[in-house]
Motif scaffolding. Structure first.
Motif, mmCIF file in Angstrom:
data_model
loop_
_atom_site.group_PDB
_atom_site.id
_atom_site.type_symbol
_atom_site.label_atom_id
_atom_site.label_comp_id
_atom_site.label_asym_id
_atom_site.label_seq_id
_atom_site.Cartn_x
_atom_site.Cartn_y
_atom_site.Cartn_z
ATOM 1 N N ILE A 184 36.426 43.716 26.232
ATOM 2 C CA ILE A 184 35.213 43.168 28.336
ATOM 3 C C ILE A 184 34.214 44.809 27.895
ATOM 4 O O ILE A 184 33.106 44.268 27.907
ATOM 5 C CB ILE A 184 37.446 43.349 29.265
ATOM 6 C CG1 ILE A 184 37.703 42.478 28.225
ATOM 7 C CG2 ILE A 184 36.171 42.911 30.130
ATOM 8 C CD1 ILE A 184 39.104 42.782 29.736
ATOM 9 N N LEU A 208 38.347 36.886 29.183
ATOM 10 C CA LEU A 208 37.303 37.578 30.423
ATOM 11 C C LEU A 208 35.834 37.872 30.213
ATOM 12 O O LEU A 208 35.251 38.097 31.505
ATOM 13 C CB LEU A 208 38.148 38.557 31.083
ATOM 14 C CG LEU A 208 39.845 38.341 31.444
ATOM 15 C CD1 LEU A 208 40.604 39.305 31.218
ATOM 16 C CD2 LEU A 208 39.585 37.770 33.048
ATOM 17 N N GLN A 238 32.811 40.419 37.036
ATOM 18 C CA GLN A 238 34.530 40.758 36.529
ATOM 19 C C GLN A 238 35.315 41.251 37.864
ATOM 20 O O GLN A 238 34.894 42.481 38.103
ATOM 21 C CB GLN A 238 34.576 41.805 35.747
ATOM 22 C CG GLN A 238 33.994 41.930 34.026
ATOM 23 C CD GLN A 238 34.090 41.009 33.713
ATOM 24 O OE1 GLN A 238 35.555 40.818 33.596
ATOM 25 N NE2 GLN A 238 33.976 39.744 32.589
ATOM 26 N N TRP A 262 40.295 37.864 37.750
ATOM 27 C CA TRP A 262 41.528 38.816 37.372
ATOM 28 C C TRP A 262 42.709 37.726 37.424
ATOM 29 O O TRP A 262 43.612 38.122 37.207
ATOM 30 C CB TRP A 262 41.401 39.620 36.995
ATOM 31 C CG TRP A 262 40.332 40.858 36.031
ATOM 32 C CD1 TRP A 262 38.928 39.394 36.111
ATOM 33 C CD2 TRP A 262 40.279 41.197 35.487
ATOM 34 N NE1 TRP A 262 38.145 40.442 34.844
ATOM 35 C CE2 TRP A 262 39.080 41.648 34.607
ATOM 36 C CE3 TRP A 262 41.142 42.636 34.792
ATOM 37 C CZ2 TRP A 262 38.411 42.079 33.138
ATOM 38 C CZ3 TRP A 262 40.740 43.223 33.735
ATOM 39 C CH2 TRP A 262 39.750 43.179 33.073
#
Length: 335
Positions: free
Chosen positions: A157, A192, A198, A203
């Motif tokens: 990520i 993701l 983010q 999440w």
């Protein structure tokens, strides 16, 4: 892991005189397997053919002429002759039954010169059946440790093993759902990583969508749940292109250029301002790579994917979705 090991032993100065990597899968044809091995072992060891994609013309072309018409006995005899007294490496990937192993093992001679046969299977009984010599060993791959899981997840990520402080708690929860399975971790991380922001809320939403029961499920069911989430998260235009991959058989190596042209021919892709239709198709393909829902097999010297596969669990999901949406009609076995 088997492919990485195989490739690390390839090359002019490698320890083996010839080698082959073939995928067996559930719907196997022993004649096809033997032909594939023969084509690969007759290539120069420093120029191995791509596993399971066939080979070009090699030094034994005359001997193998007409091989398509040979029966199992003929193929087994020639295969033994070509391997006899040579130090070889054969990888039989994804064996599902004892019959598959019994059908091929007598064609692989033991000249007591350091040859190696590597078999991968998800069935413990098959693994132990393959160990017919006292010095054979069955290795059960263990899940990744918590530390290894975090490293893989964060590097996929963020490009490093460092996680932003506000995402540490939720990342630990998500990794708990993955159970140390690399494909699960890479798939969730790819999902993701595809998001422009983010945020902890995002999440949390993805974590909740996995369901509370997943941690008590067997590892295969857990993997299916995670891969299905990766599919469901695709935009509509990408789902259509991805479902089209369900027309290919299990463990088939698909050429990138071929699938791009097929998408265009089926009118799944349209041009955008400043981009040709082919460039748009390439951007769709790159998105699948970035999301880790297809697996590169061979790449060019520039790093561009030449051939790829769909993991068999993901293929099972998209075949089911394709039939459910009346996108394809499955006739007989998918082979």
């Amino acid at each position: 892991l088997a492919m990485t090991t195989y490739q690390s032993l390839s090359g002019r100065n490698g320890p083996f005189q010839c080698q082959a990597f073939v995928t067996v899968s559930q719907s196997f044809d022993v004649k096809v397997l033997m032909r594939d091995i023969l084509l690969q072992i007759t290539q120069p060891v420093n120029q191995p053919s791509s596993p399971s994609t066939g080979a070009g013309k090699g030094p034994m072309e005359g001997l193998l002429k007409g091989m398509e018409t040979w029966n199992v006995v003929q193929l087994a005899r020639i295969l033994r002759q070509q391997l006899d007294n040579k130090r070889y490496l054969i990888v039989l990937d994804d064996i599902w039954s004892m019959n598959a192993w019994e059908g091929i093992r007598f064609s692989l001679p033991d000249s007591n010169n350091g040859s190696r046969i590597v078999v991968t299977t998800r069935i413990r009984a098959v693994a132990h059946t393959c160990c017919f010599h006292e010095y054979d060993r069955a290795y059960e791959i263990k899940p990744l440790t918590d530390c290894e899981s975090r490293d893989l997840f964060f590097k996929r990520i963020f490009g490093s093993s460092i996680c932003p402080e506000h995402l540490e708690d939720i990342s630990a929860k998500i990794l708990g759902k993955c159970g140390g399975t690399p494909l699960s971790i890479v798939s969730i991380a790819g999902l993701l990583a595809s998001k422009p922001v983010q945020s902890k809320d995002l999440w949390e939403k993805i974590y909740s969508s996995l369901g509370s029961e997943i941690e008590t499920n067997p590892s295969l069911d857990r993997l299916k749940k995670i891969l299905e989430l990766s599919y469901n998260d695709l935009p509509y235009h990408l789902k259509t292109c991805f479902l089209y991959l369900s027309i290919y058989p299990e463990d088939h190596n698909i050429r990138r250029k071929t699938i791009l042209r097929r998408w265009i021919a089926e009118r799944f892709v349209t041009g955008k301002r400043g981009l040709s239709v082919f460039e748009v198709a390439e951007s769709y393909f790159d998105e699948f790579i970035n999301r880790s829902i297809i697996q590169p097999v061979t790449t060019s010297f520039t790093g561009k994917v030449k051939t790829f596969r769909v993991h068999d669990v993901m293929l099972e999901i998209i075949v089911s979705k394709s039939i459910e949406d009346n996108f394809i009609t499955l006739v007989g076995e998918q082979n």
